[in-house]
Scaffold this motif. Structure first.
Motif, short mmCIF file in Angstrom:
data_model
loop_
_atom_site.label_atom_id
_atom_site.label_comp_id
_atom_site.label_asym_id
_atom_site.label_seq_id
_atom_site.Cartn_x
_atom_site.Cartn_y
_atom_site.Cartn_z
N ILE A 34 0.86 -1.19 0.00
CA ILE A 34 0.00 0.00 0.00
C ILE A 34 0.89 1.24 0.00
O ILE A 34 1.90 1.29 0.69
N LEU A 35 0.48 2.23 -0.77
CA LEU A 35 1.22 3.48 -0.84
C LEU A 35 0.25 4.65 -0.78
O LEU A 35 -0.78 4.66 -1.45
N ASN A 36 0.58 5.63 0.05
CA ASN A 36 -0.20 6.86 0.11
C ASN A 36 0.01 7.65 -1.18
O ASN A 36 1.15 7.90 -1.59
N LEU A 37 -1.07 8.07 -1.82
CA LEU A 37 -0.94 8.74 -3.12
C LEU A 37 -0.23 10.08 -3.02
O LEU A 37 0.30 10.56 -4.03
N THR A 38 -0.21 10.69 -1.85
CA THR A 38 0.50 11.96 -1.72
C THR A 38 2.01 11.78 -1.84
O THR A 38 2.74 12.75 -2.02
N GLU A 39 2.49 10.54 -1.74
CA GLU A 39 3.92 10.26 -1.89
C GLU A 39 4.31 9.99 -3.34
O GLU A 39 5.50 9.86 -3.64
N ILE A 40 3.33 9.89 -4.24
CA ILE A 40 3.61 9.66 -5.65
C ILE A 40 3.67 11.00 -6.37
O ILE A 40 2.72 11.80 -6.32
N VAL A 41 4.77 11.28 -7.04
CA VAL A 41 4.94 12.57 -7.72
C VAL A 41 4.82 12.44 -9.24
O VAL A 41 4.65 13.43 -9.94
N LYS A 42 4.90 11.20 -9.76
CA LYS A 42 4.82 11.02 -11.20
C LYS A 42 4.36 9.60 -11.51
O LYS A 42 4.75 8.65 -10.83
N VAL A 43 3.51 9.46 -12.53
CA VAL A 43 3.03 8.16 -13.00
C VAL A 43 3.21 8.09 -14.50
O VAL A 43 2.80 9.01 -15.22
N GLN A 44 3.84 7.01 -14.97
CA GLN A 44 4.02 6.82 -16.40
C GLN A 44 3.59 5.40 -16.77
O GLN A 44 4.11 4.41 -16.23
N SER A 45 2.64 5.28 -17.69
CA SER A 45 2.17 3.97 -18.13
C SER A 45 3.23 3.29 -19.00
O SER A 45 3.90 3.95 -19.81
N LEU A 46 3.36 1.98 -18.85
CA LEU A 46 4.32 1.20 -19.62
C LEU A 46 3.59 0.39 -20.68
O LEU A 46 2.39 0.13 -20.57
N ASP A 47 4.33 -0.04 -21.70
CA ASP A 47 3.73 -0.76 -22.83
C ASP A 47 3.63 -2.26 -22.57
O ASP A 47 3.96 -3.08 -23.43
N ARG A 48 3.16 -2.62 -21.37
CA ARG A 48 2.93 -4.03 -21.09
C ARG A 48 1.89 -4.15 -19.98
O ARG A 48 1.75 -3.26 -19.15
N THR A 49 1.20 -5.27 -20.00
CA THR A 49 0.15 -5.52 -19.02
C THR A 49 0.60 -6.59 -18.03
O THR A 49 1.66 -7.19 -18.19
N PHE A 50 -0.22 -6.81 -17.01
CA PHE A 50 0.07 -7.85 -16.02
C PHE A 50 -1.18 -8.69 -15.80
O PHE A 50 -2.30 -8.26 -16.10
N LEU A 51 -0.98 -9.88 -15.30
CA LEU A 51 -2.09 -10.79 -15.01
C LEU A 51 -2.40 -10.73 -13.53
O LEU A 51 -1.54 -11.03 -12.69
N ARG A 52 -3.62 -10.34 -13.19
CA ARG A 52 -4.02 -10.23 -11.79
C ARG A 52 -4.15 -11.61 -11.16
O ARG A 52 -4.62 -12.56 -11.79
N GLU A 53 -3.74 -11.71 -9.89
CA GLU A 53 -3.92 -12.95 -9.14
C GLU A 53 -5.40 -13.15 -8.84
O GLU A 53 -6.05 -12.26 -8.28
N SER A 54 -5.92 -14.32 -9.19
CA SER A 54 -7.35 -14.56 -9.01
C SER A 54 -7.75 -14.62 -7.53
O SER A 54 -8.90 -14.35 -7.19
#
Length: 320
Positions: A198-218
């Motif tokens: 878990i991360l507090n969003l106030t600690e995130i200063v930048k978000v960059q989407s990458l050209d790959r996806t991930f498979l969520r754990e069911s």
């Protein structure tokens, strides 16, 4: 506003062509003023309800929404099933009958529509219980939007993180799982290096989407994971434990001034004592321990030690 009543009102509008506020108030056993607020809330949520004035007037759904529940769009289904989050149900005071009604509603929908509801419940959570004695700061809207898009698309992102106790930024690639809103605090649940975090969003200063996806754990359950994490954080906030090394010559003064905070003290063979103290939070620990200067050494926790070093460096920079 009770979620079970909203669902009952929506079902009533589905089965009847037109319902007046007085009729609906009588069936729901509430005031007409409450019905007005409920209709406004449903309409604001995107349910196409409109009112006709006059003696034969009333509330009704636009054509195409009266016949069956399959008329709901994907966004409307996600909003509806957000009510199925236990924290929301408890806050809204939904009783056992209301929960049963929601389960029946879910059972009446198609498999695809049920999947939409579960999709939402595993990607967004609202926790109405406030933290104790904490201030809030809203994250940038662009960060929220970028994370939401990545979460919906199961897309990897790279984030720049600035922890309040570290002077340098951290750059890491993560699998964003969900957004959590705890009263007015935003958090991100993510997966990295074999564990969920878990991360507090106030600690995130930048978000960059990458050209790959991930498979969520069911097997991932957002509500269970968040509840366990929040309980641990609450316990740590109420009992912020610090372990220090204390010089023998400062022992008497320390025990006199910090008596209420000391949990245990044990003598070491080299004129030092290991002291375990409990504070309400990190800020209280820092303000209490800075005054002891070289008479103590912080053993743990590491965030406190780094924070006190940063304070000392700032003081030296502005006073030398």
């Amino acid at each position: 506003m009770r979620a079970d009543r909203l669902i009952a009102e929506l079902m009533l509008l589905q089965t009847r062509k037109k319902v007046s506020a007085a009729q609906m108030a009588q069936e729901m056993e509430v005031s007409q003023r409450t019905i007005y607020r409920d209709m406004l809330a449903l309409n604001t949520a995107g349910i196409p309800i409109y009112a006709e004035n006059g003696s034969n007037g009333g509330y009704q759904l636009v054509d195409g929404y009266r016949t069956q529940l399959t008329g709901f769009s994907k966004a409307e289904l996600q909003a509806l099933f957000a009510m199925n989050i236990p924290a929301i149900l408890g806050e809204l005071g939904m009783d056992a009958e209301g929960k049963t009604a929601l389960r029946k509603l879910q059972a009446s929908l198609s498999q695809r529509q049920n999947e939409e509801g579960n999709f939402m419940a595993q990607r967004f959570l609202y926790d109405p219980t406030p933290w104790a004695k904490t201030s809030s700061q809203s994250p940038q809207r662009s960060l929220l939007e970028g994370l939401q898009q990545a979460i919906w698309a199961n897309q990897m992102v790279e984030i720049d993180v600035a922890h309040w106790y570290r002077p340098e930024k951290i750059v890491m690639q993560i699998a964003p799982y969900a957004l959590i809103l705890k009263t007015n605090h935003w958090y991100l649940a993510y997966y990295r290096q074999g564990s969920y975090r878990i991360l507090n969003l106030t600690e995130i200063v930048k978000v960059q989407s990458l050209d790959r996806t991930f498979l969520r754990e069911s097997g991932f359950n957002l509500q269970t994971f968040w509840t366990e994490w929040a309980n641990i954080q609450q316990a740590q906030t109420q009992h912020f434990e610090v372990t220090i090394l204390l010089r023998q010559k400062a022992k008497s003064a320390f025990m006199s001034l910090q008596q209420k905070n000391i949990k245990s003290i044990s003598k070491q063979p080299d004129s030092w004592h290991i002291v375990v103290c409990a504070f309400h939070n990190l800020e209280e620990a820092r303000s209490s321990l800075l005054q002891w200067g070289g008479a103590i050494q912080i053993l743990e926790p590491e965030p406190l030690r780094l924070n006190m070093i940063d304070y000392a460096q700032q003081f030296l920079k502005t006073n030398t």
